[in-house]
Motif scaffolding. Structure first.
Motif, PDB file in Angstrom:
ATOM      1  N   THR A 372      12.133  49.287  36.257  1.00 29.60           N
ATOM      2  CA  THR A 372      13.348  48.653  35.729  1.00 29.60           C
ATOM      3  C   THR A 372      13.712  49.333  34.421  1.00 29.60           C
ATOM      4  O   THR A 372      12.927  50.081  33.843  1.00 29.60           O
ATOM      5  N   GLU A 373      14.902  49.054  33.914  1.00 29.08           N
ATOM      6  CA  GLU A 373      15.329  49.599  32.631  1.00 29.08           C
ATOM      7  C   GLU A 373      14.705  48.784  31.510  1.00 29.08           C
ATOM      8  O   GLU A 373      14.822  47.556  31.470  1.00 29.08           O
ATOM      9  N   ILE A 374      14.025  49.466  30.590  1.00 30.02           N
ATOM     10  CA  ILE A 374      13.277  48.788  29.531  1.00 30.02           C
ATOM     11  C   ILE A 374      13.857  49.199  28.178  1.00 30.02           C
ATOM     12  O   ILE A 374      13.972  50.397  27.876  1.00 30.02           O
ATOM     13  N   ASN A 375      14.185  48.186  27.369  1.00 29.01           N
ATOM     14  CA  ASN A 375      14.640  48.430  25.993  1.00 29.01           C
ATOM     15  C   ASN A 375      13.416  48.405  25.090  1.00 29.01           C
ATOM     16  O   ASN A 375      12.849  47.346  24.815  1.00 29.01           O
ATOM     17  N   LEU A 376      12.989  49.575  24.662  1.00 36.06           N
ATOM     18  CA  LEU A 376      11.755  49.672  23.871  1.00 36.06           C
ATOM     19  C   LEU A 376      11.881  49.025  22.505  1.00 36.06           C
ATOM     20  O   LEU A 376      10.891  48.536  21.945  1.00 36.06           O
ATOM     21  N   GLN A 377      13.126  48.994  21.932  1.00 34.27           N
ATOM     22  CA  GLN A 377      13.326  48.340  20.634  1.00 34.27           C
ATOM     23  C   GLN A 377      13.060  46.837  20.705  1.00 34.27           C
ATOM     24  O   GLN A 377      12.787  46.197  19.685  1.00 34.27           O
ATOM     25  N   GLU A 378      13.126  46.288  21.917  1.00 33.67           N
ATOM     26  CA  GLU A 378      12.847  44.856  22.100  1.00 33.67           C
ATOM     27  C   GLU A 378      11.405  44.625  22.582  1.00 33.67           C
ATOM     28  O   GLU A 378      10.709  43.729  22.097  1.00 33.67           O
ATOM     29  N   LEU A 379      10.946  45.442  23.554  1.00 33.62           N
ATOM     30  CA  LEU A 379       9.636  45.193  24.180  1.00 33.62           C
ATOM     31  C   LEU A 379       8.491  45.368  23.192  1.00 33.62           C
ATOM     32  O   LEU A 379       7.602  44.502  23.103  1.00 33.62           O
ATOM     33  N   ILE A 380       8.469  46.450  22.444  1.00 36.57           N
ATOM     34  CA  ILE A 380       7.315  46.731  21.577  1.00 36.57           C
ATOM     35  C   ILE A 380       7.172  45.700  20.467  1.00 36.57           C
ATOM     36  O   ILE A 380       6.073  45.154  20.256  1.00 36.57           O
TER      37      ILE A 380
END
Length: 533
Positions: A372-380
């Motif tokens: 899926t598309e992952i927003n790294l600025q949010e996930l990490i």
């Protein structure tokens, strides 16, 4: 020369410059039954007649008229045609005899001679010639055999002097036969012990002493004239005369380099086969172990889940019956502490079982991914926030640095979350109080190494600790824990980093660990767009 079967078939050339004497000799020879094919009165004519008629024997007068006397003519006849010569002369002075002896004549008759003397001289000369011819043929035959043998052959006499060296022996020793003849054997055949480099006593000495066959000891090196070394096998046999007396020795030796190489190849092949069998057995044992762990994990998961649920239900029931869990700020009662222990240990065992099952699925290529598309600025940051209480308790600082222009990642969100969580959790466990943990994420430019595609680099670094260089290769092994003064001080099963490595590989990425200057960094590289391989 033809075989002589009767007197009448023996063809004789007379060389005599006195006509009357020549005629008398012819009459005498014919009376004896011999065949006189020609008479020559000079050395030059004698050579011409021999070339034309090829007689079986030449009766040669020593004193001939002309530039060539009988001795000179006889030398050339033997050298060119190998025909036996009997000298006839009326002079028996010492100097003439000495000259004649140098040509090794087959007989010597003093004029005048009797018919019987002539007959005896001729038959003796022809018999000697036949015997010498047979002996020479036999020697040539033996030398041909020796030259044709694929092994080196040296023949020596009882004084250890070389008398024969075949071509193979020449190539192995570096000596030519004409150089080696009459040289001491130890000079031509230089042998040492391969391991100790000490000189080995030549086997010929033992053969000449005992008169029996002798073999060289193992690990023998032959050093050639130019210093080349080769391992050899060797045997020495005595040469005996008709009386059984030892008159010399035959040394036969061979280069065993190729045989040794073949033996080493066979040993290597055997080792490879043994290693292959051992690897297959290890794989079988590993498969059995994984199957056992999978079975046990499945069997443990259900009862542990039930225990966890029972603990939670029991807490709810007890809370309804009293204020046992009503005031969390007050000092917990023993019952509350015991419930917390039960909850923590149950959770720990469930995590162990889940990790084992996930590793098993990853090894079996049965792990399910949902890109899926992952927003790294949010996930990490979201994953990092879960460690806030742990960080405060351990007096540690966490920094999260994410490039603002970092593009979205197409990958499995749950796997990436688990990778980040496990790496931060590992850093928290091993970072001393007062030190920091840094999580960095950035994009690396396209290169040949990355198949000209931009990739994500995620690193988790903690300070105040260092992993010894010799321990780094084992960090991602299952159940491995870095040695410390108290190996039980930090909780964990040793499966976390092994699981991280498997997940990174499954996402087509790579992970490495670096440690120096009291700092440890785990560096993950992932493609921005996951593609199943």
């Amino acid at each position: 020369m033809r075989n002589i079967t009767s007197i009448t078939s023996i063809r004789i050339l007379i060389v005599e410059d006195e006509g009357i004497i020549a005629q008398d000799m012819q009459d005498c020879l014919e009376d004896l039954g011999y065949n006189v094919i020609a008479i020559a009165d000079t050395g030059e004519k004698a050579l011409k007649k021999v070339a034309e008629t090829h007689p079986d024997l030449v009766l040669m007068d020593i004193r001939l008229k002309g530039d060539m006397d009988g001795i000179q003519a006889a030398e050339q006849i033997w050298e060119l045609f190998q025909i036996p010569v009997i000298y006839t002369t009326g002079h028996s002075d010492k100097s003439t005899l000495e000259r004649a002896k140098q040509t090794a004549p087959f007989g010597y008759l003093i004029k005048p001679f009797e018919e019987r003397e002539l007959y005896v001289a001729i038959e003796t000369a022809l018999r000697r010639y036949q015997l010498e011819k047979q002996l020479k043929e036999r020697e040539e035959w033996l030398q041909t055999i020796f030259r044709s043998i694929g092994d080196g052959v040296i023949v020596v006499d009882t004084k250890y002097c070389v008398k024969f060296l075949n071509p193979r022996g020449e190539s192995m020793t570096g000596w030519k036969q004409h150089e080696a003849i009459d040289e001491d054997l130890t000079k031509v055949f230089n042998i040492v012990h391969e391991k100790t480099r000490s000189a080995i006593e030549n086997p010929v000495k033992e053969v000449l002493k005992s008169g029996s066959l002798f073999y060289l000891a193992p690990d023998t090196l032959l050093i050639s004239k130019n210093g080349t070394e080769m391992p050899i096998d060797d045997s020495a046999a005595p040469l005996k005369n008709q009386k059984g007396e030892v008159v010399g020795c035959v040394l036969v030796f061979r280069d065993i380099t190729e045989r040794r190489q073949a033996e080493e190849r066979n040993r290597a092949l055997e080792r490879a086969k043994l290693l292959e069998k051992q690897m297959a057995e290890l794989q079988r044992l590993n498969d059995s172990k994984d199957e056992f762990l999978s079975t046990v994990s499945h069997e443990l998961r259900t009862p542990l889940s039930n225990i966890k649920m029972a603990i939670e239900m029991l807490e709810v029931v007890l809370a309804r019956q009293g204020d046992l869990f009503a005031n969390p700020t007050a000092d917990p009662s023993p019952a509350v502490r015991y419930f917390q222990i039960l909850r923590d240990q149950c959770e720990r065992q469930l995590n162990l079982v889940n990790d084992l099952l996930d590793l098993q699925r990853l090894n079996a290529d049965a792990y399910t991914l949902t890109p899926t598309e992952i927003n790294l600025q949010e996930l990490i940051p979201h994953v990092a926030d879960a460690f806030e209480i742990c960080l405060q308790s351990n007096q540690q600082t966490l920094e999260v640095n994410i490039s603002p222009d970092l593009p979205s990642l197409i990958s499995d969100s749950s796997s990436l979350t688990r990778i980040v969580r496990e790496l931060i959790n590992n850093a928290c466990k091993y970072t001393p109080p007062g030190e920091y943990i840094a999580v960095n994420a950035c994009a690396l430019p396209a290169s040949e190494d990355t198949a000209k595609k931009e990739i994500l680099q995620l690193s988790v670094t903690n300070s105040g600790v260092e992993i010894p260089a010799h321990e780094l290769p084992r960090v991602f092994d299952k159940f491995y824990r870095i040695p410390s003064e108290d190996r039980w001080k930090q909780s964990g099963t040793g499966l976390g980093l092994a699981l991280v490595k498997k997940l990174v590989d499954y996402l087509n990425g790579s992970i490495r660990v670096e440690s120096s200057n009291r700092q440890v960094s785990f560096i993950v590289q992932l493609p921005f767009n996951y593609e199943k391989v």
